[in-house]
Scaffold this motif. Structure first.
Motif, PDB file in Angstrom:
ATOM      1  N   LYS A 190      36.840  37.399  44.537  1.00 31.75           N
ATOM      2  CA  LYS A 190      36.457  36.367  43.584  1.00 31.75           C
ATOM      3  C   LYS A 190      36.653  34.996  44.217  1.00 31.75           C
ATOM      4  CE  LYS A 190      38.066  34.214  39.301  1.00 31.75           C
ATOM      5  NZ  LYS A 190      39.162  34.181  38.302  1.00 31.75           N
ATOM      6  N   GLN A 225      41.433  41.046  36.797  1.00 31.30           N
ATOM      7  CA  GLN A 225      40.026  40.955  36.421  1.00 31.30           C
ATOM      8  C   GLN A 225      39.153  41.954  37.176  1.00 31.30           C
ATOM      9  OE1 GLN A 225      38.911  36.829  36.975  1.00 31.30           O
ATOM     10  NE2 GLN A 225      40.752  36.121  35.904  1.00 31.30           N
ATOM     11  N   HIS A 324      32.351  37.380  43.534  1.00 30.90           N
ATOM     12  CA  HIS A 324      32.198  36.789  42.199  1.00 30.90           C
ATOM     13  C   HIS A 324      32.160  35.270  42.331  1.00 30.90           C
ATOM     14  CE1 HIS A 324      32.710  36.575  37.805  1.00 30.90           C
ATOM     15  NE2 HIS A 324      33.399  35.472  38.063  1.00 30.90           N
ATOM     16  N   ASN A 326      31.269  31.806  40.025  1.00 32.62           N
ATOM     17  CA  ASN A 326      30.891  31.127  38.770  1.00 32.62           C
ATOM     18  C   ASN A 326      30.395  32.084  37.694  1.00 32.62           C
ATOM     19  OD1 ASN A 326      31.523  28.571  39.843  1.00 32.62           O
ATOM     20  ND2 ASN A 326      29.496  28.400  40.787  1.00 32.62           N
ATOM     21  N   GLY A 327      31.148  33.161  37.492  1.00 32.13           N
ATOM     22  CA  GLY A 327      30.824  34.080  36.408  1.00 32.13           C
ATOM     23  C   GLY A 327      29.838  35.178  36.744  1.00 32.13           C
TER      24      GLY A 327
END
Length: 366
Positions: A190, A225, A324, A326-327
């Protein structure tokens, strides 16, 4: 790009420093399952210890591995004066053992110690201590493909004094342990834009303990996450990629191997340097330049990024299959033996295990 070293013979060093060896009477090697190693679980029988006091280093010794005795006021425990290196020794196809790139690791060790205002052991003690220690525990070097003997030299401030000050006493220790291949399967990362690993002018280029402790929390959040690691961005604007977890990071974009340039917030990785040299000699295009988060997004959208991987001593290369940003989860194509990362990794492994000639002078034969 760096040119090939003309040296064609491995380093075979005559030991000059007198290092006493006191061997254990209770080896624990029989407790090791070499076919099912866990990273960091096993420690070999012996360690090197050398103390610094009154402005000079004392005589190094190799002794049975044992706990260290620390005064609760030991400065390293309070103010973070502790620096380490991560190195490896490999079982070669002829049965010999090779310690990889001792000089490059020593140079970085000294730079890290200087940054932390710490005393550095001499190159002779560092080099010959490693050679003698690995020779003493040679049986601990795994024979299994991909496995190696991890070497951990470190220095900590050993003076017992609780006031904030630069220590005047240090202890240099080296211990070792057999380890498996790390991150054999592709990982998910991420891009981290809230927390930073290091800032300009900080200690990001030093292998000091605080860099690692400070990275735990954002990494923990990323794992909660569903990600394995984070891609760190710069500490000023969070716009540019710097490292992958505790490794350097590389991308293949538009048929070019791209990696962020070294700075005072990026570690000068020995594996990074080795892979760049090998990639250059194998004819791949290379670019050491800033890589922005925006550029990564555009590369995914245009399908111009084909590979991403971490590069470090523990993993060698850690393939990345998901990033990952920005979403959005962006996915890399499936990896195969023809990928750049696998080509340069295989070449590196063949040199370290003696399957190919070491034309660079990287191997130190025990």
């Amino acid at each position: 790009m760096k040119k090939k070293c003309k040296q064609t013979k491995p380093n075979n060093m005559e030991l000059l420093t007198e290092i006493a060896v006191r061997k254990t009477n209770n080896s624990k090697i029989s407790e090791v399952d070499f076919d099912n190693l866990e990273f960091g679980k096993y420690v070999a029988d012996h360690m090197l210890v050398c103390d610094y006091a009154d402005g000079e280093w004392q005589q190094p010794m190799i002794v049975p591995f044992a706990n260290l005795s620390l005064n609760p006021a030991t400065l390293a425990l309070h103010y973070g004066q502790t620096v380490f290196e991560g190195m490896k020794a490999f079982r070669m196809q002829d049965g010999n053992v090779n310690i990889f790139r001792i000089e490059k690791h020593y140079d970085r060790f000294v730079r890290s110690l200087d940054r932390m205002c710490m005393a550095a052991p001499s190159k002779e003690v560092f080099t010959e201590g490693l050679l003698r220690l690995v020779a003493t525990d040679k049986a601990w070097v795994p024979k299994q493909p991909g496995s190696s003997l991890y070497l951990r030299p470190f220095v900590y401030a050993s003076e017992a004094r609780f006031g904030v000050k630069i220590s005047e006493q240090y202890r240099f220790v080296i211990f070792t342990g057999p380890v498996p291949e790390l991150y054999a399967k592709p990982i998910k990362v991420k891009v981290e834009t809230q927390y930073v690993r290091a800032a300009k002018g900080g200690t990001g280029a030093a292998k000091c303990g605080g860099n690692y402790g400070g990275a735990y929390y954002p990494t923990k959040l990323a794992r909660e996450q569903g990600y394995d690691q984070v891609l760190w961005t710069d500490g000023k604007e969070n716009k540019f990629i710097e490292e992958s977890g505790m490794m350097n990071v590389m991308f293949v974009m538009n048929d070019t191997l791209v990696t962020p340039p070294l700075s005072d917030s990026i570690l000068d990785g020995v594996t990074r340097d080795s892979l760049l040299i090998l990639a250059n000699d194998l004819g791949y295009k290379i670019a050491e330049r800033p890589v922005s988060v925006e550029e990564l997004e555009k590369a995914f959208r245009s399908n111009s990024i084909t590979e991403a991987f971490g590069a470090g001593t523990a993993a060698v290369v850690a393939p990345i299959d998901t990033i990952h940003i920005n979403g959005i989860d962006y996915h890399l194509p499936q990896y195969n033996e023809e990928n750049v990362l696998n080509k340069i990794k295989q070449r590196l492994e063949k040199i370290r295990t003696g399957q190919e000639e070491d034309i660079y002078g990287w191997n130190y034969i025990v």
